[in-house]
Design an enzyme around this catalytic site. Structure first.
Site, PDB file in Angstrom:
ATOM      1  CG  LEU A 143      -1.937  -1.094   1.393  1.00  0.00           C
ATOM      2  CD1 LEU A 143      -2.720  -0.908   2.693  1.00  0.00           C
ATOM      3  CD2 LEU A 143      -2.881  -1.147   0.206  1.00  0.00           C
ATOM      4  CG  ASP A 144       0.716   4.110  -3.127  1.00  0.00           C
ATOM      5  OD1 ASP A 144       1.592   3.290  -3.472  1.00  0.00           O
ATOM      6  OD2 ASP A 144      -0.124   4.588  -3.911  1.00  0.00           O
ATOM      7  CE  LYS A 145       5.279   9.172   4.489  1.00  0.00           C
ATOM      8  NZ  LYS A 145       6.210  10.308   4.291  1.00  0.00           N
TER       9      LYS A 145
END
Length: 327
Positions: A155-157
């Site tokens: 998952l992106d930051k």
């Protein structure tokens, strides 16, 4: 049907000898790639691990080192595989709190908060999900043999929500196959600018590295390096000049939902990488994107596991604020 013979001198011997045989197959090619066959015969190893063993010269075919993962096996081939102990990762375990949605001896599903990077990398040597997991699951250090132990997907930051991590090689390989074969189900919530005319749809456009900005992804033709990317979406609520959408991933490319929603003409609120910053009077950590449901088949029991990640506070506040703005 392909059979195998595995001879182990001792329980601690890292060498395994495999004989390629076939019932009802004439002498000659079996039409099976070396890396694929090894992964099938050694289910405790992921396919990427098998490929690394081949590329590093740990596999012999008929007495000779074979480093070609694309080699087509033939009946009677004798393979000797050296499976060395994994080198401990140069990643420190850190006592970072984890919100655990599900856990057993094979896998763990966490609810990732915004601002937490998944694995160490440039600019983020520590303080990541991997650092937290190593403190929670010390045995995770050997899974996958890479700097991302047990990581099945990312998952992106600033994307929040459900994320699964494998705790064994068997689970890692099994879950990777589920994502590839699209048997795992991943649902996301997103709040976007504007309101689509339709109530549901599909974006089927390849995604690749943006040619003009290496930090971004974009719609890139396959012949120029783009990879197949399919996102299904449906409208949950129209809220004035904004909309609450549900996204279902068929593939999992980097920034896929962010790129596809922008391509729809409805970029995610708070996603300053893909749209101009807009004021919504809510303190958002980043893009309003939340992985709210993850369903998969348990690698051992075969049961369906469904994890629900509760709506984060900032997401709920944004919905409340947008609804209050409607005349």
């Amino acid at each position: 049907m392909i059979d195998q013979i595995i001879d182990e001198v001792t329980d601690s011997d890292p060498y395994q000898e495999l004989l390629v045989t076939a019932d009802g197959v004439a002498e000659g090619t079996l039409g099976v790639r070396l890396d694929k066959w090894l992964a099938e015969q050694l289910p405790e190893l992921s396919r990427s691990r098998c490929q690394k063993l081949i590329e590093s010269g740990q596999v012999q075919r008929n007495g000779l080192v074979c480093q070609d993962k694309n080699l087509i096996l033939k009946t009677g081939d004798r393979l000797v595989v050296n499976i060395p102990e994994l080198i401990p990762l140069d990643v420190v375990a850190q006592n970072i709190p984890l919100d655990i949605l599900y856990e057993d001896e094979q896998l763990i599903i966490i609810n990732k908060p915004a601002g937490l990077v998944v694995h160490p990398g440039p600019g983020h040597p520590d303080g990541t999900v991997v650092n937290a997991l190593l403190a929670h699951c010390p045995d995770l250090a050997g899974i996958g043999g890479v700097q991302r132990p047990g990581i099945v997907h990312r998952l992106d930051k600033d994307t929040t929500g459900a994320m699964v991590v494998a705790k064994t090689e068997l689970a890692l390989h099994n879950l990777q196959v589920q994502l590839k074969e699209k048997t795992a189900r991943r649902l996301y919530w997103g709040i976007v600018y504007g309101s689509p005319k339709e109530i549901q749809g599909t974006v089927n456009l390849p995604v690749g590295r943006h040619p003009g900005d290496r930090q971004k992804m974009g719609i890139v033709p396959v012949e120029k390096g783009g990879r197949e990317a399919v996102t299904h979406w449906r409208l949950l609520e129209r809220i004035g000049n904004h909309s609450w959408l549900e996204f279902q991933l068929e593939t999992g490319r980097t920034h896929q939902i962010r790129v596809h929603s922008k391509q729809m003409g409805h970029p995610l609120v708070g996603d300053n990488l893909y749209t101009s910053p807009g004021s919504v009077n809510v303190n958002l950590p980043g893009q309003a994107l939340h992985a709210h449901q993850l369903s998969l088949i348990h690698p051992v029991s075969g049961e369906i596991i469904t994890a629900i990640a509760p709506m984060p506070a900032h997401f709920e506040k944004l919905l409340v604020y947008l609804r209050q703005r409607i005349p």
